[in-house]
Design a protein around this motif. Structure first.
Motif, PDB file in Angstrom:
ATOM      1  N   ASN A  75       0.741  -1.020  -0.068  1.00 54.73           N
ATOM      2  CA  ASN A  75       0.061  -0.052  -0.024  1.00 54.73           C
ATOM      3  C   ASN A  75       0.872   1.351  -0.190  1.00 54.73           C
ATOM      4  O   ASN A  75       1.761   1.277   0.851  1.00 54.73           O
ATOM      5  CB  ASN A  75      -0.958   0.030   1.390  1.00 54.73           C
ATOM      6  N   ALA A  78       1.224   4.137   3.620  1.00 55.42           N
ATOM      7  CA  ALA A  78       0.864   3.428   4.669  1.00 55.42           C
ATOM      8  C   ALA A  78       2.092   2.829   5.334  1.00 55.42           C
ATOM      9  O   ALA A  78       3.438   2.967   4.693  1.00 55.42           O
ATOM     10  CB  ALA A  78       0.012   2.320   4.046  1.00 55.42           C
ATOM     11  N   ALA A 167       4.098   6.097   4.511  1.00 58.05           N
ATOM     12  CA  ALA A 167       3.135   7.011   4.931  1.00 58.05           C
ATOM     13  C   ALA A 167       3.521   8.329   4.321  1.00 58.05           C
ATOM     14  O   ALA A 167       2.598   9.162   4.401  1.00 58.05           O
ATOM     15  CB  ALA A 167       3.142   6.754   6.355  1.00 58.05           C
TER      16      ALA A 167
END
Length: 198
Positions: A75, A78, A167
């Motif tokens: 992802n 993330a 992230a």
């Protein structure tokens, strides 16, 4: 004698002495040097890295290197971890480890020195997204890419979690800014080698 003849005479003398004495510049140097590099087999190495069966993305190659195969479908934006850690600060434990790290053959050689262990991620792009997390002797979380972990010879092997942190928007597998991690180096030094000199 006029000025022009004097300058020509000085110039000729300088060129002549340069040809006789040389300029001191080198165009080539050849030297024979001998280098010996000692590598210990796993049973006598100072630092032990051993994959576990707990995380399928981590395995050992035929030449003893740890292989970590990141899936293509991580992802973006993330934090993905390979392994698990539980507990609060001062009471952390690694429950599922990607691999284990040890001071030599953990707990078996009282002659082994204490070691400070750290990790460096090498590559051309995105090397800051890969973290290696474990716990110290006080059960606090340690990221080996940011600080070193001190291990005594009597310490048991410590589980390590691999964390991929995109992230902050780092691109992983999505274009020209792909992460290009070439290798990870785990370094073990004795406390005397890493302490500041007085």
């Amino acid at each position: 004698m006029n000025r022009r003849n004097l300058l020509i005479g000085i110039g000729t003398a300088a060129v002549g002495s340069g040809a006789v004495l040389g300029s001191g510049a080198l165009t080539q140097v050849q030297a024979d040097r001998e280098v010996q590099i000692g590598v210990n087999d796993d049973s006598s190495a100072l630092l032990g890295l051993n994959p576990t069966d707990e995380v399928p993305e981590v395995s050992s190659s035929s030449d003893g290197e740890i292989q970590f195969l990141l899936p293509d479908n991580l992802n973006d934006e993330a934090v993905t971890t390979f392994g698990t850690m539980s507990g609060s600060s001062g009471n952390k434990s690694v429950d599922t480890a990607a691999f284990k790290i040890s001071n030599g053959d953990a707990g078996s050689d009282s002659n082994s020195p204490a070691l400070n262990i750290s990790a460096t991620v090498n590559g051309s792009n995105g090397t800051d997204i890969l973290n290696f997390l474990t716990v110290d002797s006080d059960s606090n979380k340690v990221d080996l890419t940011e600080e070193s972990l001190q291990m005594e010879p009597s310490d048991s092997a410590k589980g390590v979690i691999v964390e991929v942190d995109t992230a902050d928007g780092s691109d992983y597998g999505s274009g020209s800014n792909d992460v290009a991690i070439e290798n990870v180096t785990f370094k073990a030094t004795t406390p005397e080698e890493t302490s500041p000199s007085a």
